[in-house]
Scaffold this motif. Structure first.
Motif, PDB file in Angstrom:
ATOM      1  N   ASP A  49       0.814  -1.216   0.000  1.00  0.00           N
ATOM      2  CA  ASP A  49       0.000   0.000   0.000  1.00  0.00           C
ATOM      3  C   ASP A  49       0.850   1.270   0.000  1.00  0.00           C
ATOM      4  N   SER A  52       3.547   2.094  -5.903  1.00  0.00           N
ATOM      5  CA  SER A  52       2.630   2.139  -7.051  1.00  0.00           C
ATOM      6  C   SER A  52       3.382   1.974  -8.365  1.00  0.00           C
ATOM      7  N   GLU A  56      -1.146   3.478  -9.907  1.00  0.00           N
ATOM      8  CA  GLU A  56      -2.044   2.581  -9.181  1.00  0.00           C
ATOM      9  C   GLU A  56      -1.246   1.839  -8.110  1.00  0.00           C
ATOM     10  N   LEU A  57      -1.772   1.860  -6.867  1.00  0.00           N
ATOM     11  CA  LEU A  57      -1.088   1.150  -5.788  1.00  0.00           C
ATOM     12  C   LEU A  57      -1.001  -0.337  -6.097  1.00  0.00           C
ATOM     13  N   LYS A  61      -3.565  -3.380  -7.593  1.00  0.00           N
ATOM     14  CA  LYS A  61      -3.265  -4.190  -8.786  1.00  0.00           C
ATOM     15  C   LYS A  61      -3.362  -5.675  -8.483  1.00  0.00           C
TER      16      LYS A  61
END
Length: 63
Positions: A49, A52, A56-57, A61
């Motif tokens: 978390d 990325s 997108e983290l 994904k």
């Protein structure tokens, strides 16, 4: 003295990390003509978390 910092997403088991640092150390010894005692490898584990790719983290994904 070679000092390698390797960042990776957390979650790998201890045996995998042992193999990784062993193989990295062997490659450095062979390439730089040094001894094992001179090679430092630091593993930096990053939580999914906090990492990325493409905006997108990683945790998103992988879900």
């Amino acid at each position: 003295m070679p000092y390698i910092k390797l960042k990776l997403v957390e979650g790998r088991d201890l045996e995998t990390k042992r193999l990784l640092v062993s193989n990295i150390t062997k490659a450095v010894i062979e390439t730089l003509q040094t001894t094992p005692d001179n090679v430092r490898v630091e593993l930096i584990e990053i939580n999914e978390d906090l990492f990325s790719i493409g905006g997108e983290l990683m945790i998103d994904k992988n879900n």
